[in-house]
Design a protein around this motif. Structure first.
Motif, PDB file in Angstrom:
ATOM      1  N   TRP A 118       0.804  -1.231   0.000  1.00 21.21           N
ATOM      2  CA  TRP A 118       0.000   0.000   0.000  1.00 21.21           C
ATOM      3  C   TRP A 118       0.828   1.268   0.000  1.00 21.21           C
ATOM      4  CZ3 TRP A 118      -4.914  -0.902  -1.036  1.00 21.21           C
ATOM      5  CH2 TRP A 118      -5.397  -2.187  -0.805  1.00 21.21           C
ATOM      6  N   VAL A 119       1.972   1.217   0.641  1.00 17.35           N
ATOM      7  CA  VAL A 119       2.847   2.394   0.713  1.00 17.35           C
ATOM      8  C   VAL A 119       4.268   1.940   0.427  1.00 17.35           C
ATOM      9  CG1 VAL A 119       3.733   4.255   2.163  1.00 17.35           C
ATOM     10  CG2 VAL A 119       1.378   3.455   2.471  1.00 17.35           C
ATOM     11  N   ALA A 120       4.892   2.564  -0.565  1.00 18.04           N
ATOM     12  CA  ALA A 120       6.257   2.169  -0.911  1.00 18.04           C
ATOM     13  C   ALA A 120       7.241   2.766   0.076  1.00 18.04           C
ATOM     14  CB  ALA A 120       6.587   2.646  -2.324  1.00 18.04           C
ATOM     15  N   PRO A 121       8.301   2.034   0.385  1.00 23.68           N
ATOM     16  CA  PRO A 121       9.387   2.659   1.157  1.00 23.68           C
ATOM     17  C   PRO A 121      10.078   3.707   0.278  1.00 23.68           C
ATOM     18  CG  PRO A 121       9.984   0.422   0.480  1.00 23.68           C
ATOM     19  CD  PRO A 121       8.553   0.625   0.090  1.00 23.68           C
ATOM     20  N   PRO A 122      10.813   4.608   0.905  1.00 27.03           N
ATOM     21  CA  PRO A 122      11.390   5.739   0.143  1.00 27.03           C
ATOM     22  C   PRO A 122      12.215   5.321  -1.062  1.00 27.03           C
ATOM     23  CG  PRO A 122      11.616   6.145   2.482  1.00 27.03           C
ATOM     24  CD  PRO A 122      11.082   4.741   2.353  1.00 27.03           C
ATOM     25  N   ASP A 123      12.948   4.207  -0.950  1.00 29.17           N
ATOM     26  CA  ASP A 123      13.831   3.819  -2.045  1.00 29.17           C
ATOM     27  C   ASP A 123      13.084   3.424  -3.310  1.00 29.17           C
ATOM     28  OD1 ASP A 123      16.145   4.320  -0.691  1.00 29.17           O
ATOM     29  OD2 ASP A 123      16.422   2.259   0.012  1.00 29.17           O
ATOM     30  N   SER A 124      11.836   3.036  -3.192  1.00 19.63           N
ATOM     31  CA  SER A 124      11.128   2.581  -4.394  1.00 19.63           C
ATOM     32  C   SER A 124       9.883   3.418  -4.703  1.00 19.63           C
ATOM     33  CB  SER A 124      10.735   1.102  -4.250  1.00 19.63           C
ATOM     34  OG  SER A 124       9.900   0.918  -3.129  1.00 19.63           O
ATOM     35  N   SER A 125       9.688   4.506  -3.972  1.00 13.97           N
ATOM     36  CA  SER A 125       8.496   5.316  -4.218  1.00 13.97           C
ATOM     37  C   SER A 125       8.705   6.276  -5.381  1.00 13.97           C
ATOM     38  CB  SER A 125       8.135   6.131  -2.974  1.00 13.97           C
ATOM     39  OG  SER A 125       7.098   7.047  -3.293  1.00 13.97           O
ATOM     40  N   ALA A 126       7.822   6.212  -6.345  1.00  7.16           N
ATOM     41  CA  ALA A 126       7.882   7.153  -7.469  1.00  7.16           C
ATOM     42  C   ALA A 126       7.487   8.564  -7.033  1.00  7.16           C
ATOM     43  CB  ALA A 126       6.979   6.677  -8.597  1.00  7.16           C
ATOM     44  N   HIS A 127       6.844   8.679  -5.885  1.00  9.33           N
ATOM     45  CA  HIS A 127       6.533  10.021  -5.373  1.00  9.33           C
ATOM     46  C   HIS A 127       7.812  10.752  -4.956  1.00  9.33           C
ATOM     47  CE1 HIS A 127       2.120  10.016  -5.337  1.00  9.33           C
ATOM     48  NE2 HIS A 127       2.197   8.728  -5.014  1.00  9.33           N
ATOM     49  N   VAL A 128       8.769  10.019  -4.410  1.00  6.11           N
ATOM     50  CA  VAL A 128      10.013  10.628  -3.923  1.00  6.11           C
ATOM     51  C   VAL A 128      10.837  11.185  -5.081  1.00  6.11           C
ATOM     52  CG1 VAL A 128      12.211  10.132  -2.762  1.00  6.11           C
ATOM     53  CG2 VAL A 128      10.075   9.272  -1.797  1.00  6.11           C
ATOM     54  N   ALA A 149      -4.235   7.362 -20.956  1.00  7.98           N
ATOM     55  CA  ALA A 149      -3.227   6.954 -21.944  1.00  7.98           C
ATOM     56  C   ALA A 149      -3.057   8.000 -23.037  1.00  7.98           C
ATOM     57  CB  ALA A 149      -3.604   5.599 -22.546  1.00  7.98           C
ATOM     58  N   ALA A 150      -4.096   8.762 -23.296  1.00  7.04           N
ATOM     59  CA  ALA A 150      -3.994   9.812 -24.315  1.00  7.04           C
ATOM     60  C   ALA A 150      -2.948  10.851 -23.920  1.00  7.04           C
ATOM     61  CB  ALA A 150      -5.355  10.483 -24.514  1.00  7.04           C
ATOM     62  N   TYR A 151      -2.657  10.927 -22.626  1.00  6.95           N
ATOM     63  CA  TYR A 151      -1.679  11.888 -22.108  1.00  6.95           C
ATOM     64  C   TYR A 151      -0.394  11.182 -21.657  1.00  6.95           C
ATOM     65  CZ  TYR A 151      -6.190  14.177 -21.824  1.00  6.95           C
ATOM     66  OH  TYR A 151      -7.439  14.649 -22.125  1.00  6.95           O
ATOM     67  N   GLY A 152      -0.364   9.895 -21.820  1.00  5.15           N
ATOM     68  CA  GLY A 152       0.765   9.101 -21.323  1.00  5.15           C
ATOM     69  C   GLY A 152       0.614   8.711 -19.871  1.00  5.15           C
ATOM     70  N   LEU A 153      -0.525   9.016 -19.283  1.00  3.88           N
ATOM     71  CA  LEU A 153      -0.739   8.769 -17.853  1.00  3.88           C
ATOM     72  C   LEU A 153      -1.405   7.406 -17.646  1.00  3.88           C
ATOM     73  CD1 LEU A 153      -2.051  12.313 -16.915  1.00  3.88           C
ATOM     74  CD2 LEU A 153       0.149  11.322 -16.251  1.00  3.88           C
ATOM     75  N   CYS A 154      -0.805   6.626 -16.763  1.00  2.00           N
ATOM     76  CA  CYS A 154      -1.303   5.274 -16.556  1.00  2.00           C
ATOM     77  C   CYS A 154      -1.477   4.976 -15.068  1.00  2.00           C
ATOM     78  CB  CYS A 154      -0.313   4.247 -17.108  1.00  2.00           C
ATOM     79  SG  CYS A 154      -0.030   4.381 -18.885  1.00  2.00           S
ATOM     80  N   GLN A 155      -2.555   4.255 -14.779  1.00  2.99           N
ATOM     81  CA  GLN A 155      -2.653   3.607 -13.472  1.00  2.99           C
ATOM     82  C   GLN A 155      -1.588   2.518 -13.458  1.00  2.99           C
ATOM     83  OE1 GLN A 155      -6.431   1.722 -12.710  1.00  2.99           O
ATOM     84  NE2 GLN A 155      -5.748   0.780 -10.797  1.00  2.99           N
ATOM     85  N   ILE A 156      -0.892   2.348 -12.340  1.00  2.00           N
ATOM     86  CA  ILE A 156       0.202   1.386 -12.275  1.00  2.00           C
ATOM     87  C   ILE A 156      -0.168   0.155 -11.467  1.00  2.00           C
ATOM     88  CG2 ILE A 156       2.609   1.044 -11.579  1.00  2.00           C
ATOM     89  CD1 ILE A 156       2.233   3.014 -13.907  1.00  2.00           C
ATOM     90  N   PHE A 157      -0.837   0.405 -10.342  1.00  2.00           N
ATOM     91  CA  PHE A 157      -1.150  -0.680  -9.410  1.00  2.00           C
ATOM     92  C   PHE A 157      -2.657  -0.935  -9.379  1.00  2.00           C
ATOM     93  CE2 PHE A 157       2.481   1.738  -7.508  1.00  2.00           C
ATOM     94  CZ  PHE A 157       3.472   0.833  -7.897  1.00  2.00           C
ATOM     95  N   ALA A 158      -3.015  -2.217  -9.432  1.00  2.00           N
ATOM     96  CA  ALA A 158      -4.439  -2.565  -9.471  1.00  2.00           C
ATOM     97  C   ALA A 158      -5.171  -2.089  -8.222  1.00  2.00           C
ATOM     98  CB  ALA A 158      -4.602  -4.078  -9.624  1.00  2.00           C
ATOM     99  N   ASN A 159      -4.441  -2.016  -7.107  1.00  2.00           N
ATOM    100  CA  ASN A 159      -5.111  -1.638  -5.855  1.00  2.00           C
ATOM    101  C   ASN A 159      -5.012  -0.140  -5.561  1.00  2.00           C
ATOM    102  OD1 ASN A 159      -2.352  -1.589  -5.275  1.00  2.00           O
ATOM    103  ND2 ASN A 159      -2.644  -2.221  -3.151  1.00  2.00           N
ATOM    104  N   GLU A 160      -4.483   0.636  -6.521  1.00  2.00           N
ATOM    105  CA  GLU A 160      -4.402   2.085  -6.311  1.00  2.00           C
ATOM    106  C   GLU A 160      -4.940   2.800  -7.540  1.00  2.00           C
ATOM    107  OE1 GLU A 160      -0.756   3.718  -4.806  1.00  2.00           O
ATOM    108  OE2 GLU A 160      -0.281   1.923  -3.662  1.00  2.00           O
ATOM    109  N   ALA A 161      -6.238   2.944  -7.601  1.00  2.00           N
ATOM    110  CA  ALA A 161      -6.886   3.552  -8.769  1.00  2.00           C
ATOM    111  C   ALA A 161      -6.645   5.057  -8.823  1.00  2.00           C
ATOM    112  CB  ALA A 161      -8.381   3.265  -8.739  1.00  2.00           C
ATOM    113  N   TRP A 162      -5.988   5.589  -7.794  1.00  2.00           N
ATOM    114  CA  TRP A 162      -5.739   7.035  -7.720  1.00  2.00           C
ATOM    115  C   TRP A 162      -4.307   7.417  -8.084  1.00  2.00           C
ATOM    116  CZ3 TRP A 162      -6.833   3.680  -3.725  1.00  2.00           C
ATOM    117  CH2 TRP A 162      -5.756   3.336  -2.909  1.00  2.00           C
TER     118      TRP A 162
END
Ligand SMILES: [Zn+2]
Length: 185
Positions: A118-128, A149-162
């Motif tokens: 549910w929450v990535a550690p800092p080393d693997s978080s794309a937010h960081v 997808a028209a903007y290149g924006l993709c959902q990455i994780f099935a459990n994080e629709a946001w």
């Protein structure tokens, strides 16, 4: 005497009406012209995104990858045209903030492996690294899942629709969803 007293309030009322009609309040700004929506802070402390292009006041937006931010802004405009208000609920996060979120998740879920779903550690978080945004509300998430997808924006994780990242070229095809964030590492 009595009639004058009775007339006075009517006169005042008419004067007020004329004044109100003669100098109306300025029209409120058309929401469609306000640009990207202002985002309210979340419980995680993520600051707002300004309604106009940021000018160094908001690191959670300023430190996003510029291409990602441009894509999100374009999607925001088009979503608004569809009647869907879209906001960035969380963007760039400092390592310390991400660590705090991860620690809280470990406490909540009982283990690092479960928390990392549910929450990535800092080393693997794309937010960081400024390469991910969380989008809200749910209606906007659904819009972006369909049109991102028209903007290149993709959902990455099935459990994080946001949670969205630039993961394809504009107009391309998004990669298959990962079940959750723990599959990225
Ligand atoms: Zn996210």
């Amino acid at each position: 005497m009595t009639s004058r007293i009775a007339v006075l309030p009517v006169t005042v009322l008419v004067a007020l009406l004329v004044t109100a009609c003669g100098s109306p309040e300025p029209d409120p700004v058309d929401p469609a012209e306000r640009g990207p929506s202002v985002v309210r802070p979340l419980a995680d402390g993520s600051p707002d995104i300004p309604g106009r292009p940021p000018r160094g006041g908001d690191p959670s937006v300023d430190r996003l990858d510029p291409d990602l931010l441009a894509a999100v802004k374009a999607a925001m405009r088009d979503a608004r045209a569809d009647g869907v208000a879209m906001t960035i609920t969380s963007g760039w996060r400092s390592r310390a903030h991400q660590q705090r979120l991860f620690d809280e998740a470990v406490a909540e879920y009982g283990s690092e492996s479960e928390a990392s779903r549910w929450v990535a550690p800092p080393d693997s978080s794309a937010h960081v690294t400024g390469d991910a945004v969380d989008i809200g509300p749910k209606e906007a998430d659904a819009w972006l899942v369909e049109h991102g997808a028209a903007y290149g924006l993709c959902q990455i994780f099935a459990n994080e629709a946001w949670h969205f990242e630039l993961a394809t070229t504009p107009g391309g095809v998004c990669p298959d969803l990962l079940p959750d964030g723990s599959y990225r590492r």
